[in-house]
Scaffold this motif. Structure first.
Motif, PDB file in Angstrom:
ATOM      1  N   LYS A   1       5.570   8.251  -2.971  1.00 48.81           N
ATOM      2  CA  LYS A   1       4.151   7.959  -2.938  1.00 48.81           C
ATOM      3  C   LYS A   1       4.233   6.502  -1.981  1.00 48.81           C
ATOM      4  O   LYS A   1       4.926   5.697  -2.263  1.00 48.81           O
ATOM      5  N   ILE A   2       3.130   6.544  -1.210  1.00 42.28           N
ATOM      6  CA  ILE A   2       3.052   5.469  -0.193  1.00 42.28           C
ATOM      7  C   ILE A   2       1.742   4.753  -0.151  1.00 42.28           C
ATOM      8  O   ILE A   2       0.554   5.557  -0.053  1.00 42.28           O
ATOM      9  N   ILE A   3       1.635   3.474  -0.065  1.00 42.65           N
ATOM     10  CA  ILE A   3       0.325   2.860  -0.020  1.00 42.65           C
ATOM     11  C   ILE A   3       0.445   1.746   1.105  1.00 42.65           C
ATOM     12  O   ILE A   3       1.284   0.860   0.857  1.00 42.65           O
TER      13      ILE A   3
ATOM     14  N   MET B   1     -10.088  -5.643  -2.532  1.00 45.12           N
ATOM     15  CA  MET B   1      -9.990  -4.194  -2.765  1.00 45.12           C
ATOM     16  C   MET B   1     -10.799  -3.827  -3.963  1.00 45.12           C
ATOM     17  O   MET B   1     -11.346  -4.537  -4.607  1.00 45.12           O
ATOM     18  N   PRO B   2     -10.965  -2.301  -3.759  1.00 51.65           N
ATOM     19  CA  PRO B   2     -12.068  -1.917  -4.947  1.00 51.65           C
ATOM     20  C   PRO B   2     -11.579  -2.248  -6.220  1.00 51.65           C
ATOM     21  O   PRO B   2     -10.404  -2.440  -6.452  1.00 51.65           O
ATOM     22  N   ARG B   3     -12.591  -2.559  -6.998  1.00 49.31           N
ATOM     23  CA  ARG B   3     -12.184  -2.929  -8.392  1.00 49.31           C
ATOM     24  C   ARG B   3     -12.456  -2.001  -9.456  1.00 49.31           C
ATOM     25  O   ARG B   3     -12.399  -1.932 -10.748  1.00 49.31           O
ATOM     26  N   SER B   4     -12.797  -0.613  -8.800  1.00 53.40           N
ATOM     27  CA  SER B   4     -13.107   0.485  -9.912  1.00 53.40           C
ATOM     28  C   SER B   4     -11.916   1.033 -10.288  1.00 53.40           C
ATOM     29  O   SER B   4     -10.566   0.413 -10.048  1.00 53.40           O
ATOM     30  N   THR B   5     -12.099   1.694 -11.195  1.00 48.48           N
ATOM     31  CA  THR B   5     -10.649   2.404 -11.970  1.00 48.48           C
ATOM     32  C   THR B   5     -10.139   3.445 -10.975  1.00 48.48           C
ATOM     33  O   THR B   5     -10.556   4.027 -10.076  1.00 48.48           O
ATOM     34  N   TYR B   6      -8.781   2.932 -11.040  1.00 49.21           N
ATOM     35  CA  TYR B   6      -7.786   3.844  -9.924  1.00 49.21           C
ATOM     36  C   TYR B   6      -7.260   5.105 -10.752  1.00 49.21           C
ATOM     37  O   TYR B   6      -6.385   4.991 -11.272  1.00 49.21           O
ATOM     38  N   ASN B   7      -7.827   6.186 -10.227  1.00 48.56           N
ATOM     39  CA  ASN B   7      -7.524   7.493 -10.963  1.00 48.56           C
ATOM     40  C   ASN B   7      -6.682   8.352  -9.913  1.00 48.56           C
ATOM     41  O   ASN B   7      -7.024   9.399  -9.632  1.00 48.56           O
TER      42      ASN B   7
ATOM     43  N   GLY C   1      -9.142 -11.745  -1.599  1.00 41.98           N
ATOM     44  CA  GLY C   1      -9.132 -11.776  -3.079  1.00 41.98           C
ATOM     45  C   GLY C   1      -7.898 -11.334  -3.690  1.00 41.98           C
ATOM     46  O   GLY C   1      -6.939 -11.268  -3.131  1.00 41.98           O
ATOM     47  N   GLU C   2      -8.307 -11.019  -4.925  1.00 43.95           N
ATOM     48  CA  GLU C   2      -6.966 -10.925  -5.917  1.00 43.95           C
ATOM     49  C   GLU C   2      -6.762  -9.474  -6.020  1.00 43.95           C
ATOM     50  O   GLU C   2      -7.662  -8.805  -5.639  1.00 43.95           O
ATOM     51  N   ILE C   3      -5.562  -9.072  -6.240  1.00 42.02           N
ATOM     52  CA  ILE C   3      -5.177  -7.601  -6.245  1.00 42.02           C
ATOM     53  C   ILE C   3      -5.507  -7.195  -7.702  1.00 42.02           C
ATOM     54  O   ILE C   3      -5.287  -7.686  -9.043  1.00 42.02           O
ATOM     55  N   PRO C   4      -6.584  -6.142  -7.830  1.00 42.50           N
ATOM     56  CA  PRO C   4      -6.925  -5.474  -9.084  1.00 42.50           C
ATOM     57  C   PRO C   4      -5.919  -4.902  -9.770  1.00 42.50           C
ATOM     58  O   PRO C   4      -4.887  -4.502  -9.321  1.00 42.50           O
ATOM     59  N   SER C   5      -6.066  -5.105 -11.038  1.00 43.33           N
ATOM     60  CA  SER C   5      -4.881  -4.750 -12.131  1.00 43.33           C
ATOM     61  C   SER C   5      -4.798  -2.947 -12.195  1.00 43.33           C
ATOM     62  O   SER C   5      -3.635  -2.677 -12.386  1.00 43.33           O
ATOM     63  N   GLY C   6      -5.707  -2.450 -11.369  1.00 43.15           N
ATOM     64  CA  GLY C   6      -5.605  -1.001 -11.330  1.00 43.15           C
ATOM     65  C   GLY C   6      -4.646  -0.696 -10.369  1.00 43.15           C
ATOM     66  O   GLY C   6      -4.037   0.456 -10.611  1.00 43.15           O
ATOM     67  N   LEU C   7      -4.412  -1.300  -9.322  1.00 40.76           N
ATOM     68  CA  LEU C   7      -3.224  -0.846  -8.341  1.00 40.76           C
ATOM     69  C   LEU C   7      -1.907  -0.862  -9.261  1.00 40.76           C
ATOM     70  O   LEU C   7      -1.085  -0.180  -8.889  1.00 40.76           O
TER      71      LEU C   7
ATOM     72  N   ASN D   1       1.927  -9.630 -14.248  1.00 41.87           N
ATOM     73  CA  ASN D   1       3.301  -9.277 -14.945  1.00 41.87           C
ATOM     74  C   ASN D   1       3.299  -7.675 -14.950  1.00 41.87           C
ATOM     75  O   ASN D   1       4.539  -7.219 -14.874  1.00 41.87           O
ATOM     76  N   ALA D   2       2.112  -7.175 -14.702  1.00 41.07           N
ATOM     77  CA  ALA D   2       2.187  -5.434 -14.833  1.00 41.07           C
ATOM     78  C   ALA D   2       2.876  -4.610 -13.582  1.00 41.07           C
ATOM     79  O   ALA D   2       3.144  -3.556 -13.760  1.00 41.07           O
ATOM     80  N   ILE D   3       3.152  -5.856 -12.515  1.00 43.89           N
ATOM     81  CA  ILE D   3       3.859  -5.123 -11.491  1.00 43.89           C
ATOM     82  C   ILE D   3       5.262  -4.571 -12.052  1.00 43.89           C
ATOM     83  O   ILE D   3       5.777  -3.518 -11.486  1.00 43.89           O
ATOM     84  N   GLY D   4       5.727  -5.149 -12.833  1.00 39.00           N
ATOM     85  CA  GLY D   4       7.227  -4.698 -13.649  1.00 39.00           C
ATOM     86  C   GLY D   4       6.962  -3.131 -14.082  1.00 39.00           C
ATOM     87  O   GLY D   4       8.143  -2.563 -14.081  1.00 39.00           O
ATOM     88  N   GLY D   5       5.896  -2.383 -14.105  1.00 32.96           N
ATOM     89  CA  GLY D   5       5.618  -1.297 -14.637  1.00 32.96           C
ATOM     90  C   GLY D   5       5.871  -0.269 -13.432  1.00 32.96           C
ATOM     91  O   GLY D   5       5.944   1.028 -13.693  1.00 32.96           O
ATOM     92  N   MET D   6       5.654  -0.802 -12.121  1.00 34.92           N
ATOM     93  CA  MET D   6       6.023   0.035 -11.195  1.00 34.92           C
ATOM     94  C   MET D   6       7.350   0.102 -10.767  1.00 34.92           C
ATOM     95  O   MET D   6       8.113  -0.179  -9.723  1.00 34.92           O
ATOM     96  N   LYS D   7       8.172   0.911 -11.997  1.00 39.68           N
ATOM     97  CA  LYS D   7       9.698   0.963 -11.708  1.00 39.68           C
ATOM     98  C   LYS D   7      10.300   1.932 -10.817  1.00 39.68           C
ATOM     99  O   LYS D   7      11.389   1.928 -10.694  1.00 39.68           O
ATOM    100  N   LYS D   8       9.385   2.466 -10.114  1.00 34.69           N
ATOM    101  CA  LYS D   8       9.955   3.489  -8.935  1.00 34.69           C
ATOM    102  C   LYS D   8       9.877   2.721  -7.511  1.00 34.69           C
ATOM    103  O   LYS D   8      10.334   3.535  -6.517  1.00 34.69           O
ATOM    104  N   LEU D   9       9.395   1.614  -7.420  1.00 38.47           N
ATOM    105  CA  LEU D   9       9.206   0.879  -6.291  1.00 38.47           C
ATOM    106  C   LEU D   9      10.451   0.936  -5.457  1.00 38.47           C
ATOM    107  O   LEU D   9      11.333   0.198  -5.943  1.00 38.47           O
ATOM    108  N   GLU D  10      10.622   1.287  -4.415  1.00 35.47           N
ATOM    109  CA  GLU D  10      11.851   0.955  -3.468  1.00 35.47           C
ATOM    110  C   GLU D  10      11.591   0.051  -2.445  1.00 35.47           C
ATOM    111  O   GLU D  10      12.653  -0.344  -1.615  1.00 35.47           O
ATOM    112  N   SER D  11      10.169  -0.073  -1.886  1.00 42.62           N
ATOM    113  CA  SER D  11       9.986  -1.023  -0.877  1.00 42.62           C
ATOM    114  C   SER D  11       8.800  -1.827  -1.316  1.00 42.62           C
ATOM    115  O   SER D  11       7.663  -1.136  -1.503  1.00 42.62           O
ATOM    116  N   LEU D  12       8.837  -3.136  -1.230  1.00 44.21           N
ATOM    117  CA  LEU D  12       7.633  -4.164  -1.560  1.00 44.21           C
ATOM    118  C   LEU D  12       7.602  -5.111  -0.636  1.00 44.21           C
ATOM    119  O   LEU D  12       8.334  -5.875  -0.492  1.00 44.21           O
TER     120      LEU D  12
END
Length: 720
Positions: A525-527, A480-486, A536-542, A564-575
Motif C-alpha cells: 500500500k503506497i501513498i 489535505m482533505p479533512r474528511s473521513t478517510y475510508n 497545513g497540518e496532517i489530518p488524523s484520518g491519514l 502520536n497516532a502514527i505509531g499505529g501504522m506498524k506496517k510502514l516500511e518507508s516514511l
C-alpha cells in the motif's frame, strides 16, 4: 408426419437406454451394487501416503461404501471405480501410483492443483498393471520432483497426460519413444532436458495438443514435430531448441490452431509470399528474432484472436494491413518494439491492447465500448484523451505513462467508467484540477509528474479499494482533505481481494529513498504526495490507514506536529516527511515502527530528543539533519542528557570538584556585580529605590530556589 415404425421405436429405446447408462456412470450416490473390495483396498493404500491437512478425505472410511467417498465415482452396473477427482483438495505427501493403477476400470484420474511432492511405485505390482483402462491422467500444478516413472509410459490406453507445473527433471526419451496413442500431452513448466526422439511423431500421429514449453530441451525439432499432422496446438517456446524455422516445417500442419514459439532462439526464414496451410486463432512469438520486418504471412491469418509479438525486434510494418490485423484480434501484445506509426483517427475494437515501449506518435486512437485494457505507455503520443473513452464501461485498465499528452482530464466523465480499477496518467503534461468523479472500484491512481493544480479532492480518500496513490511532482496546493478517510484497502488487510490483478504491471516509483521501476503488488500500500505545494497540518484520518507501507509527504509546506497516532501504522516500511515545516518533538510511538527500513525527517523544525529505541537509532544522521533543535543518537547528545560514563570518569579524577568550585565562584562574582549596580541606583534615585526593593524581593526568592536546585543536583551526582 413421418410414421413411427418398429425400427424407429427400437432406435428410440436404444437411445433412452444409452442415456440411462451414461447417467448411471456419472452418479456415485445411487450405485446399484456396492463398491468393489479390491478397489476399496487400492484407494485406502493410496490414502495411506497422503497428508490431508483439511480432512478432505474424511469420508474415506471402511464404514462407508467407497463409491460414496469424496471424489470417487463408480459404475452403477459394476460397482467399479471409474473416476477419481481430487483436484484443488490441498493434499500433500506422495502419490502411490501403483495402488491407483490397481483400479482396473479407472479411466479418469485428476489430482491437479495439490501439493504432492513425489510419485511412488511398487515394483512388485508391475505384473498386474500393464492392462489398465486409464485414459486421462492429470497431475499438474503440484510439487512433484524426480523423473517420470516408467509406469506412466506403459499405459497404452492413455489419451491425455498432463504433468505440467511441477519440478520434474531429466530426459523423457524413454517416455516419448513408446507407443502411447496420446492425443493430449502437456509437460510444460518443469526441468526436463535433452532431445526429442525421432520416433515420437511416428508413435503419436494422432496427437492433437503438445506443450513442451518452459523446460530445458535442446536440439532440433524440425524433422520430428513437423510430422505431427494432426496437431492443433503446438507450444514449444522457452526452451533451448535450435535451428531455422521456415515454411517447410509447417507444410504438414494444416490443422494448427495455436502456435507458441516465444522465448526461443529460432531463426525465422519465410518467403514473403508464403501462405500457410492453417488459420491460427492464437500466435505467441514474444522475445524472438522475428524482426525487423513484420512477417507477411501473419497478415493472412484472418481467424487470429490472440497475438503476442512483444520484444521481437519489429520496426517495419505494412500500416494498413497491420491495423486491420490488430483490429480483428481480441488480445494484442506488441510491447517493446520500435514501431513508428500514427494512430490518429483510428478506432480500435481490440479488447486488450498493449503497444507500450514503441515509437507511436500523434493523437491517441479512439476505442470501442468493448475495450477492457489499454497500455500505450512509453510512446510519443500528444493531444488529449478522446472523449469517447468514457463510453468504455468495461474498461478496467488505462496506462498512458510517459507520453506528451496535454489537456484537462476533468472533462472526462470518469463515473461512466464503472469498471475502471487502474488509472496511470503519470509523466505527461496534463493540467487543471484532479476530478472528483472517479469510479468506486478504482484501486490504483498514478498522476505523478504532471501540472495538476488545486486541492486534492476528498473523494480520493473514500475509494474503498485504493491501494496505490501517487500524486507526486505536481502543483497541488492547500491542505489535505479533512474528511473521513475510508480507504478500506488501506485499513483492513486484503479487503477487496485484488491479488493477482496487477501482477504484470510496473510503474516508476520513488520509495525507500530510491527511484526505480516498481512491479505493482496489491499487498504493498503506497501513498506519495511529495513535491507539491500542500500545506497545513496532517489530518488524523491519514494515520488511520494502518496498512500503508510507504508514505511520502516530502517537499511540501506541511506544518504542525506529528501525531502520536502514527505509531499505529506498524506496517510502514518507508516514511519520508523531509523538507517541510513540521515542528515539535518526534512522537515516542514512532519507535514502535519495527518494519521501518527507510526514514527521512530531515529539513524540518523538529526539536527535543530523538525517541530512544533500537528502531530510530538504526538510521544514520542523514535521516535527521536540518533540524537544529533536535538531539540524541544518532545526532549529538542533548544538553540535559547526562552521560553517566563520562560523569563517573570525572568523579574519579576529581574534576567535578573543580567544576563545582568554578560554578560557585561565578555565581558569587555575578551576585556582587549585580549588588553594586543595584546599590548605586538605590543611592542616587528615589524612584529606583522603591522599584529595586520590589525587584530585590523577587530576585532573592528566585536565586534561593536556583541555588538549592544546583546543590541538590550535585549531591545526587556525588551519591552515584
Amino acid at each position: 408426419m413421418v410414421p413411427f415404425t418398429s425400427q424407429s421405436y427400437f432406435i428410440f429405446l436404444l437411445f433412452l437406454l444409452t442415456i440411462m447408462f451414461n447417467g448411471s456412470m456419472c452418479s456415485s450416490n445411487s450405485t446399484l451394487v456396492p463398491c468393489n473390495e479390491k478397489d476399496q483396498g487400492a484407494l485406502l493404500m493410496f490414502k495411506h501416503g497422503v497428508i490431508d491437512r483439511y480432512n478432505n478425505l474424511s469420508s474415506w472410511s471402511i464404514k462407508k461404501d467407497c463409491c460414496a467417498w469424496n471424489g470417487v465415482l463408480c459404475s452403477n452396473i459394476t460397482g467399479r471405480v471409474t473416476h477419481l477427482l481430487l483436484e484443488d483438495s490441498y493434499l500433500a505427501g506422495e502419490i502411490n501410483l501403483s495402488s491407483l493403477l490397481q483400479l482396473e476400470f479407472l479411466k479418469f484420474l485428476d489430482l491437479n492443483n495439490n501439493e504432492f511432492e513425489a510419485i511412488s511405485v511398487d515394483n512388485n505390482n508391475y505384473v498386474t498393471l500393464y492392462d489398465t483402462n486409464l485414459e486421462h491422467l492429470d497431475l499438474s500444478y503440484n510439487q512433484i520432483k524426480g523423473s517420470i516413472p516408467d509406469l506412466i509410459g506403459q499405459q497404452k490406453n492413455l489419451k491425455q497426460l498432463n504433468l505440467s507445473n511441477n519440478q520434474l527433471r531429466g530426459s523423457i526419451l524413454d517416455l516419448l519413444s513408446q507407443q502411447m496413442n496420446l492425443e493430449y500431452l502437456d509437460l510444460s513448466s518443469n526441468h526436463f532436458n535433452g532431445l526429442i526422439p525421432e520416433q515420437f511423431s511416428q508413435n503419436n500421429k494422432q496427437l492433437k495438443s503438445l506443450d513442451l514449453s518452459n523446460n530445458l530441451f535442446t536440439g532440433s525439432i524440425l524433422s520430428t514435430l513437423g510430422n505431427l499432422s494432426s496437431l492443433r496446438e503446438l507450444r514449444i517456446g522457452s526452451n533451448s531448441f535450435s535451428g531455422t524455422i521456415s515454411e517447410t516445417f509447417f507444410s504438414k500442419l494444416s490443422h494448427l490452431d495455436t502456435l507458441d514459439l516465444s522465448n526461443s532462439t529460432f531463426e525465422f526464414r519465410f518467403h514473403p509470399e508464403w501462405i500457410p496451410p492453417f488459420q491460427l486463432t492464437q500466435l505467441f512469438l514474444a522475445n524472438t528474432k522475428l524482426g525487423p520486418y513484420f512477417p507477411s504471412w501473419i497478415y493472412t491469418q484472418k481467424s487470429l484472436r490472440t497475438f503476442d509479438a512483444s520484444s521481437s525486434r519489429i520496426s517495419i510494418v505494412d500500416e494498413d494491413k497491420f491495423w486491420t490485423l490488430i483490429d480483428q484480434c481480441s488480445l494484442v501484445f506488441m510491447s517493446n518494439n520500435s514501431i513508428n506509426l500514427h494512430l490518429s483517427n483510428l478506432t480500435l475494437s481490440t479488447g486488450v491492447l498493449r503497444l507500450d515501449h514503441n515509437n507511436f506518435t500523434g493523437d491517441l486512437p479512439h476505442i470501442s465500448p468493448t475495450t477492457i485494457y489499454i497500455d500505450l505507455s512509453y510512446n510519443s503520443f500528444s493531444g488529449s484523451i478522446p472523449s469517447d473513452w468514457e463510453n468504455s464501461q468495461y474498461l478496467f485498465y488505462i496506462n498512458l505513462w510517459s507520453n506528451a499528452l496535454t489537456g484537462e482530464i476533468r472533462q472526462l466523465n470518469f463515473s461512466k467508467m464503472s469498471a475502471l480499477k487502474s488509472l496511470n496518467l503519470g509523466k505527461n503534461e496534463f493540467s487543471g484540477i484532479i476530478p472528483s468523479n472517479f469510479p468506486k472500484l478504482l484501486a490504483m491512481v498514478v498522476l505523478r509528474s504532471n501540472n495538476f493544480e488545486g486541492e486534492i479532492p476528498s473523494e480520493i480518500f473514500n475509494l474503498p479499494s485504493l491501494f496505490h496513490l501517487d500524486l507526486a511532482h505536481n502543483k497541488l496546493s492547500g491542505p489535505m482533505p479533512r474528511s473521513t478517510y475510508n480507504v478500506t484497502e488501506m485499513i483492513a488487510e486484503n479487503y477487496y481481494g485484488l491479488e493477482g490483478m496487477f501482477d504484470y504491471d510496473t510503474v516508476d516509483s520513488f520509495t525507500k529513498g530510491h527511484d526505480y521501476d516498481y512491479r505493482v503488488n496489491t499487498n504493498m500500500k503506497i501513498i506519495d504526495l511529495s513535491a507539491n505545494n500542500l500545506s497545513g497540518e496532517i489530518p488524523s484520518g491519514l494515520f488511520r490507514l494502518i496498512q500503508v507501507q510507504s508514505l511520502n509527504l516530502s517537499y511540501n509546506r506541511f506544518t504542525g506536529t506529528i501525531q502520536n497516532a502514527i505509531g499505529g501504522m506498524k506496517k510502514l516500511e518507508s516514511l519520508d516527511l523531509s523538507n517541510n515545516m513540521f515542528y515539535g518533538e518526534i512522537p515516542q510511538s514512532m519507535s514502535l515502527l519495527t518494519f521501518l527500513g527507510y526514514l527521512n525527517l530531515s529539513c524540518n523544525d523538529f526539536n527535543g530528543q530523538i525517541p530512544i529505541g533500537t528502531q530510530l537509532q538504526s538510521f544514520d544522521a542523514s535521516s535527521y539533519v536540518g533540524n537544529s533543535k533536535l538531539c540524541g543518537a544518532p545526532l549529538g547528545k542533548c544538553e540535559q542528557e547526562p552521560d553517566f560514563e563520562e560523569q563517573n570518569t570525572r568523579n574519579e579524577d576529581g574534576n567535578d570538584f573543580i567544576e563545582r568550585k568554578s560554578l560557585f565562584l561565578g555565581m558569587g562574582v555575578g551576585f556582587a556585580v549585580s549588588f553594586w549596580c543595584i546599590c548605586c541606583s538605590f543611592v542616587f534615585d528615589q524612584k529606583w529605590r522603591h522599584t529595586y526593593y520590589r525587584f530585590l524581593d523577587r530576585m532573592a526568592d528566585q536565586l534561593y530556589v536556583m541555588i538549592m536546585i544546583k546543590l541538590n543536583r550535585f549531591r545526587k551526582i556525588d551519591v552515584t
